[in-house]
Write an enzyme that holds these catalytic residues in place. Structure first.
Site, PDB file in Angstrom:
ATOM      1  N   HIS A 137      -3.513   6.083   3.568  1.00 54.91           N
ATOM      2  CA  HIS A 137      -4.202   4.834   3.285  1.00 54.91           C
ATOM      3  C   HIS A 137      -3.487   3.639   3.909  1.00 54.91           C
ATOM      4  O   HIS A 137      -4.098   2.817   4.603  1.00 54.91           O
ATOM      5  CB  HIS A 137      -4.323   4.648   1.771  1.00 54.91           C
ATOM      6  CG  HIS A 137      -5.282   3.586   1.366  1.00 54.91           C
ATOM      7  ND1 HIS A 137      -4.915   2.278   1.199  1.00 54.91           N
ATOM      8  CD2 HIS A 137      -6.607   3.649   1.093  1.00 54.91           C
ATOM      9  CE1 HIS A 137      -5.972   1.562   0.831  1.00 54.91           C
ATOM     10  NE2 HIS A 137      -7.009   2.374   0.762  1.00 54.91           N
TER      11      HIS A 137
ATOM     12  N   ASP B 219       0.872  -1.179   0.000  1.00 54.59           N
ATOM     13  CA  ASP B 219       0.000   0.000   0.000  1.00 54.59           C
ATOM     14  C   ASP B 219       0.905   1.223   0.000  1.00 54.59           C
ATOM     15  O   ASP B 219       2.085   1.126  -0.331  1.00 54.59           O
ATOM     16  CB  ASP B 219      -0.888  -0.034   1.253  1.00 54.59           C
ATOM     17  CG  ASP B 219      -2.209   0.683   1.067  1.00 54.59           C
ATOM     18  OD1 ASP B 219      -2.173   1.884   0.756  1.00 54.59           O
ATOM     19  OD2 ASP B 219      -3.259   0.057   1.235  1.00 54.59           O
TER      20      ASP B 219
ATOM     21  N   SER C  55     -11.262  -1.689   0.871  1.00 52.12           N
ATOM     22  CA  SER C  55      -9.921  -1.639   1.464  1.00 52.12           C
ATOM     23  C   SER C  55      -9.958  -2.076   2.920  1.00 52.12           C
ATOM     24  O   SER C  55      -9.206  -2.948   3.356  1.00 52.12           O
ATOM     25  CB  SER C  55      -9.351  -0.225   1.395  1.00 52.12           C
ATOM     26  OG  SER C  55      -8.976   0.121   0.108  1.00 52.12           O
TER      27      SER C  55
END
Length: 385
Positions: free
Chosen positions: A88, A54, A262
């Site tokens: 994120h 990520d 996610s």
């Protein structure tokens, strides 16, 4: 010629503003939905490393302090560069391994560790990006590099809240390599559930890596356990987990709410870490089988392309994993009336049945004696004539 661009389409975070403290109260519904607290009586993920492919993870967040190892930048194989912690990746790592320090956010596997493999930025594309015609079959993608690095550096689980349209040969090979090393692969199926294509065709574009065989594809559900409207629906969906209004940590400090598959994938990665911690020799396909066997809210037909086999139940998945290992099960208090039961008889050894051999041999011997007797009788009779 169109070129493939790896995006966060399958991992889009839609932030709804800061949560109201204490964050533990805000996330209680997520823990309840996954039955995590019961699972913690068996496993908290100790000894397991989860690779987060990520954006880079902020290891200064109190819930992740001293628990994150940083790998190299996977976006390039030639240039080494410093990577700034991303919103994120940090959020996903917290959902997996947050320690709950100082009454902060607690992850599904709070005693696990994170291997941060930065590969993407936190730039968010528009929803409904069309598929790309990928021609880079001869090159190794950044995801392929990340998978091989994680498998070679001690990761037992790889969490991939990322996605792109179109498979790559190098990625398929890297997936096989990681699975061959016993690594569990978990990925978000995508957030294309409300695109024009999905509305017109009744199914969503496939996103990868969730679409590769052997990868556990995770869809998103809401607080009622129903498929989130944005969640992709196609046959890459294996199981589902909460993905609406899920509290996550922010780089530096603070919390916010997230929406997207996610978060769902990160939560299931945490459950996989619980299983691998308790049963480290369980193969990836057996971990997937345990997640499926323990799922709640199974569709009426047993499976559908919206929530797969149902919402993951961490405690039930651990019980299913125990059965798969063949370990001796203990009787749950209050359930003794079902009895221990008797062991099944040992299976007979392969080969001929001795009793039948004796009967067959005896029959042959009797027939032979009668045949010889008949010959003697006929010879004597012909001699008298």
């Amino acid at each position: 010629m169109l070129t493939a661009v790896r995006t966060l389409t399958a991992a889009l975070l839609l932030f709804a503003g800061p949560t109201v403290d204490p964050v533990r109260d805000q996330q209680q519904w997520v823990l309840d939905a996954l039955n995590v607290e019961q699972a913690w009586t068996v496993s908290k993920g100790s000894g397991v490393t989860v690779a987060v492919v990520d954006s880079a993870v902020d290891d200064d967040v109190k819930e992740l302090r001293d628990r994150v190892s940083a790998g190299p930048d996977m976006s390039t194989s030639a240039v080494s560069r410093e990577v700034t912690p991303g919103r994120h990746g940090t959020a996903m790592a917290g959902l997996i391994a947050g320690s709950g320090a100082d009454d902060g956010l607690i992850g599904v596997a709070p005693e696990s560790r994170i291997l941060s493999l930065p590969m993407v930025t936190d730039d968010e594309p528009e929803n409904g990006v069309p598929p790309f015609d990928d021609r880079r079959q001869a090159t190794e993608s950044s995801l392929a590099r990340a998978l091989r690095y994680a498998a070679d550096h001690g990761a037992q689980v790889i969490s991939m809240s990322i996605g792109s349209y179109g498979p790559l040969k190098s990625e398929r090979e890297a997936v096989s390599y990681a699975l061959g090393k016993g690594v569990v692969l978990v990925a978000a199926v995508g957030n294309d559930g409300q695109t024009n294509y999905t509305r017109e065709n009744g199914t969503s574009y496939w996103s990868f890596p969730a679409g590769y065989p052997g990868v556990i594809g995770v869809a998103a559900t809401d607080k009622q356990g129903r498929k989130a409207p944005f969640s992709t629906d196609n046959l890459s969906v294996m199981v589902a987990a909460p993905g609406v209004d899920v509290p996550v940590v922010r780089p530096g400090s603070g919390y916010e709410l997230s929406q997207g598959t996610s978060s769902s994938a990160a939560l299931v990665s945490g459950v996989a870490a619980l299983i691998k911690s308790r049963y480290p020799n369980l193969a990836p396909e057996q971990v997937a089988q345990a997640l499926v066997a323990g799922a709640r809210g199974r569709p009426a037909a047993g499976y559908d392309d919206q929530t797969g086999f149902g919402v993951v139940d961490a405690a039930a998945a651990l019980n299913a994993a125990e059965r798969l290992t063949g370990a001796q099960r203990s009787v749950v208090p209050g359930m003794e009336h079902f009895g221990q039961g008797e062991d099944s008889p040992s299976p007979s050894r392969p080969g001929p049945d001795p009793l039948r051999l004796w009967l067959y041999g005896g029959g042959v011997l009797v027939a032979l004696v009668m045949f010889c007797g008949a010959i003697v009788f006929l010879n004597q009779r012909s001699g008298r004539e």
